[in-house]
Design a protein around this motif. Structure first.
Motif, PDB file in Angstrom:
ATOM      1  N   CYS A  85      -7.118   0.250  -6.887  1.00 52.37           N
ATOM      2  CA  CYS A  85      -5.899   0.265  -6.068  1.00 52.37           C
ATOM      3  C   CYS A  85      -4.625   0.378  -6.915  1.00 52.37           C
ATOM      4  O   CYS A  85      -4.356  -0.439  -7.789  1.00 52.37           O
ATOM      5  CB  CYS A  85      -5.828  -0.980  -5.203  1.00 52.37           C
TER       6      CYS A  85
ATOM      7  N   CYS B  60       0.834  -1.215   0.000  1.00 51.53           N
ATOM      8  CA  CYS B  60       0.000   0.000   0.000  1.00 51.53           C
ATOM      9  C   CYS B  60       0.862   1.256   0.000  1.00 51.53           C
ATOM     10  O   CYS B  60       1.791   1.378   0.780  1.00 51.53           O
ATOM     11  CB  CYS B  60      -0.926  -0.003   1.211  1.00 51.53           C
ATOM     12  N   VAL B  61       0.528   2.192  -0.908  1.00 49.97           N
ATOM     13  CA  VAL B  61       1.276   3.440  -0.979  1.00 49.97           C
ATOM     14  C   VAL B  61       0.523   4.597  -0.318  1.00 49.97           C
ATOM     15  O   VAL B  61       0.988   5.723  -0.318  1.00 49.97           O
ATOM     16  CB  VAL B  61       1.619   3.811  -2.445  1.00 49.97           C
ATOM     17  N   GLY B  62      -0.657   4.295   0.200  1.00 49.07           N
ATOM     18  CA  GLY B  62      -1.385   5.326   0.943  1.00 49.07           C
ATOM     19  C   GLY B  62      -1.989   6.424   0.095  1.00 49.07           C
ATOM     20  O   GLY B  62      -2.174   7.549   0.559  1.00 49.07           O
ATOM     21  N   CYS B  63      -2.341   6.098  -1.135  1.00 50.52           N
ATOM     22  CA  CYS B  63      -2.849   7.145  -2.039  1.00 50.52           C
ATOM     23  C   CYS B  63      -4.276   7.566  -1.714  1.00 50.52           C
ATOM     24  O   CYS B  63      -4.677   8.683  -2.001  1.00 50.52           O
ATOM     25  CB  CYS B  63      -2.785   6.653  -3.479  1.00 50.52           C
ATOM     26  N   GLY B  64      -5.048   6.645  -1.134  1.00 48.57           N
ATOM     27  CA  GLY B  64      -6.438   6.987  -0.816  1.00 48.57           C
ATOM     28  C   GLY B  64      -7.410   6.756  -1.961  1.00 48.57           C
ATOM     29  O   GLY B  64      -8.581   7.115  -1.874  1.00 48.57           O
ATOM     30  N   ALA B  65      -6.954   6.147  -3.038  1.00 49.35           N
ATOM     31  CA  ALA B  65      -7.862   5.849  -4.161  1.00 49.35           C
ATOM     32  C   ALA B  65      -9.033   5.000  -3.672  1.00 49.35           C
ATOM     33  O   ALA B  65     -10.184   5.206  -4.066  1.00 49.35           O
ATOM     34  CB  ALA B  65      -7.106   5.110  -5.261  1.00 49.35           C
ATOM     35  N   CYS B  66      -8.731   4.043  -2.798  1.00 49.96           N
ATOM     36  CA  CYS B  66      -9.749   3.106  -2.327  1.00 49.96           C
ATOM     37  C   CYS B  66     -10.882   3.802  -1.588  1.00 49.96           C
ATOM     38  O   CYS B  66     -12.049   3.451  -1.769  1.00 49.96           O
ATOM     39  CB  CYS B  66      -9.109   2.049  -1.430  1.00 49.96           C
TER      40      CYS B  66
HETATM   41  S1  SF4 Z   1      -5.928   2.314  -3.166  1.00 48.54           S
HETATM   42 FE1  SF4 Z   1      -6.000   2.170  -0.921  1.00 48.54          FE
HETATM   43  S2  SF4 Z   1      -5.100   0.154  -0.493  1.00 48.54           S
HETATM   44 FE2  SF4 Z   1      -4.488   0.686  -2.588  1.00 48.54          FE
HETATM   45  S3  SF4 Z   1      -2.481   1.748  -2.375  1.00 48.54           S
HETATM   46 FE3  SF4 Z   1      -4.061   3.346  -2.390  1.00 48.54          FE
HETATM   47  S4  SF4 Z   1      -4.442   3.654  -0.167  1.00 48.54           S
HETATM   48 FE4  SF4 Z   1      -3.408   1.663  -0.327  1.00 48.54          FE
END
Ligand code: SF4
Ligand SMILES: Cc1cc2nc3c(=O)[nH]c(=O)nc-3n(C[C@H](O)[C@H](O)[C@H](O)COP(=O)(O)OP(=O)(O)OC[C@H]3O[C@@H](n4cnc5c(N)ncnc54)[C@H](O)[C@@H]3O)c2cc1C
Ligand code: SF4
Ligand code: FES
Lengths: 273, 343
Positions: free
Chosen positions: B322, B234-240
């Protein structure tokens, strides 16, 4: 339909610089904001932002309110630049209050430090209004140094009641400062006060470390988990359970709290962080 | 009720062009001709390229009710009505959860209420499945059971129309004026039910390796090492969280100008480090693993406590979105297996 984001403008009529970092604003909202002691309000500056703060005045006073605010960042720096006559915006009140009816007839202990004294002053002043209803009230207040002590001008008044004790301690007295009261961590004052904890309530508010160790000390002293009232500080935006920032496990600090008993939240995670 | 599909589509186009109380019609379209697998909500256009019996759109219907950035004070006072067609069961379920959070919790989010009050929702059964579709793992079905004003099920060249609310009457009356509406029979319903069953079984079959245990309250007891393992990419992008139909965490901004008070809310993500940071810099979840874990606990534990239901509909969008290709369903399965052991 009431819009919970609607603000009530309020005019500041007095500012008290309590300590280098803490000041109390006294203001008059355009319409009264009745609240119960322990609840909080959102205080904002138009165009800058808002943050949760607890009224530090008695809940018996409805036409005007006090907030005691410590300078810690962007918003509070702006709040500290405000002057008498300036407008602030208020939302609320929000959240749970101190259950005074459960404190009646009891020996009540109040323990706090730093800016955590703000909600406790509200509680204390509200209780002083009917102080005969309580068997006794003991207020232990802490500050880093004598200069950091707040509500200095009110202490004499607070010490006039027979069944009320107001005891202060500072962590240290820097060279050149004057202090005649206790020098210790505020939680150490517990050893001086000779109280029977069983069945009596203790109310705690302060910086996270103080809350944590204060809670453990009170438990060791014999206070029951369900009689320990904590005012929890979490990140908050909305104030009414819709932004989820303040969630502590299944609870909202803004809606189910900010006043929690320790027994309610003791199994939740990271409550002190 | 039974209507011919082509006539129905023509009716929609006519509805858009004629004067009536609905001033916007929104419907799923294929994003591009070279991407046959992705659907997006868009205002209805002339070409009849829409297919209503596919799976969910890429963006959840949430983005049309709870906008990425939206004024919450002062609020709109016009009441332009719109219709959204082709909403899927999983998204309806998410809206019902948002209703609990934003309308039925003692306080009302004014902007969400505005969109909710002024939208007619027409859902449609899923006859096709996306690889990530997993509503069946979360007590859901690929067809709507409630939460719609009207629902459409395809039977050959026709839609079988089911009514779900009083609000559908106005639409039905307009429709009856324009196109031929036949009564449906018991055997039509049987066809629909048989088809629904067929698709549901395909879904069960497809997800048979992804089944998890129903021990969500034990998730928080699972060793942090497991969480570290499942979150390591997980890169912590927050897409999820941004794409999730049930995530609604908001940031509130004061954008007042002069004498005008303005409050604007926008999306936040619990995957971002600053999310829960308080004065003085303290935060309850400084590590990415803890924030990753928080999303799962929020969905399956905290929201369950808050609303009596899970914060996941199984729509699969977080898996699709993700950056790190983390499969939400696999994480839930792994953690639930571990939770089984600690319980
Ligand atoms: S989409 Fe969510 S689970 Fe996937 S890398 Fe981004 S923050 Fe992590
Ligand atoms: C229920 C409650 C009551 C409080 N009562 C008081 C009080 O009486 N006196 C006092 O001095 N402080 C109080 N605080 C803490 C106070 O809200 C923060 O110190 C203040 O918001 C931070 O201001 P800043 O200038 O550092 O924020 P900024 O750096 O400007 O941060 C931006 C925004 O983040 C939010 N934010 C930042 N820190 C916090 C935090 N700790 N809690 C919630 N939101 C935060 C605010 O919305 C703020 O506008 C209380 C907090 C809570 C949760
Ligand atoms: S958590 Fe993922 S699968 Fe569940 S509702 Fe949100 S986006 Fe869909
Ligand atoms: S402050 Fe928004 S949910 Fe508690």
């Amino acid at each position: 339909m009431q819009n919970p984001y609607e603000v009530i403008p309020a005019e500041i009529y007095e500012i008290i610089q309590e300590s280098p970092l803490i000041r109390t604003l006294k203001f008059k909202p355009k319409k009264p904001i009745p609240f119960k002691t322990g609840q909080f309000i959102e205080v904002g500056i138009p165009g800058i932002g808002e943050g949760p703060f607890t009224p530090s005045s008695s809940h018996y006073i409805v036409d005007d309110m006090d907030v005691t605010i410590m300078k810690t960042g962007f918003l509070t720096e702006h709040i500290h630049k405000l002057q008498v006559g300036d407008l602030i915006c208020i939302r609320g009140p929000f959240g749970s209050n101190y259950p005074l009816e459960k404190f009646k007839g009891k020996d009540v202990l109040i323990l706090g430090g730093g800016c955590g004294l703000a909600p406790l002053r509200s509680l204390f002043l509200t209780m002083l209004h009917d102080h005969k209803d309580y068997n006794s009230i003991t207020f232990l207040a802490g500050a880093k140094t004598p200069k950091d002590c707040i509500y200095k001008d009110e202490v004499t008044e607070w010490r006039k009641y027979d069944n009320v004790r107001f005891i202060r301690a500072v962590d240290e007295v820097p060279y050149g400062e004057h202090w005649e009261e206790d020098v210790c961590l505020v939680t150490k004052l517990l050893q001086k006060i000779d109280m029977k904890p069983d069945g009596n309530p203790a109310i705690v508010c302060g910086p996270p470390v103080m809350m944590k160790f204060g809670t453990y000390d009170l438990l060791n002293y014999g206070f029951k988990e369900e009689n320990l009232y904590l005012s929890m500080e979490k990140k908050m935006y909305c104030g009414f359970g819709q932004c989820r920032h303040c969630v502590i496990g299944g609870y909202y600090a803004c809606k189910d709290g900010p006043v929690f008993t320790y027994s309610m939240i003791k199994n939740e995670e990271a409550i002190w962080d | 009720m039974l209507v011919n599909i082509l006539s129905f589509h023509n009716f929609l186009l006519k509805l858009r062009d004629s004067y009536h109380s609905f001033n916007q019609i929104i419907i799923p379209y294929r994003a591009r001709s070279d991407d046959k697998n992705s659907f997006y909500f868009n205002e209805i256009k002339n070409e009849d390229h829409f297919r209503l019996n596919y799976y969910r759109t890429v963006d959840p219907v949430k983005i049309l009710f709870y906008l990425f950035r939206e004024k919450v004070y002062p609020t709109k006072n016009n009441h332009a009505k719109r219709i959204i067609i082709g909403v899927k069961a999983c998204d309806l379920k998410a809206l019902l959860l948002l209703d609990k959070a934003l309308l039925q919790s003692g306080f009302i989010d004014p902007a969400y209420k505005y969109w909710r009050d002024n939208t007619l929702l027409i859902s449609s059964d899923c006859d096709y499945l996306h690889e990530t579709c997993s509503c069946n793992l979360l007590n859901g079905h690929p067809y709507a059971e409630n939460g719609f004003d009207l629902n459409l099920s395809v039977i050959e060249d026709n839609y079988l129309i089911q009514l779900g609310s009083e609000r559908s009457q106005e639409f039905i009356e307009l429709m009856k004026k324009e196109i031929n509406v036949a009564e449906s029979t018991a055997s039509d319903l049987e066809i629909v039910n048989a088809n629904r069953k067929k698709v549901f079984n395909q879904l069960i079959e497809k997800n048979s390796d992804l089944k998890h245990h129903e021990n969500f309250s034990a998730f928080r007891k699972v060793d942090h090492k497991i969480w570290e393992e499942v979150s390591k990419e997980c890169v912590g992008c927050g897409a999820c969280t941004n794409i999730c139909p049930t995530c609604y965490c908001l940031i509130l901004n004061d954008e007042s100008k002069g004498n005008e008070f303005i409050k604007v809310r926008s999306y936040d993500s619990c995957q971002w480090n600053g999310y829960a940071r308080v004065a003085g810099g303290g935060t309850p979840r400084p590590k990415m693993t803890e924030r990753f874990r928080n999303r799962y606990l929020c969905k399956f534990d905290y929201m369950q406590k808050n609303f009596g239901e899970f914060g996941c509909t199984g729509c699969g969008r977080c898996t699709e979105a993700c950056t790190a290709k983390i499969d939400f369903r696999k994480v839930v399965k792994t953690v639930s297996l571990m939770a089984q052991e600690v319980n």
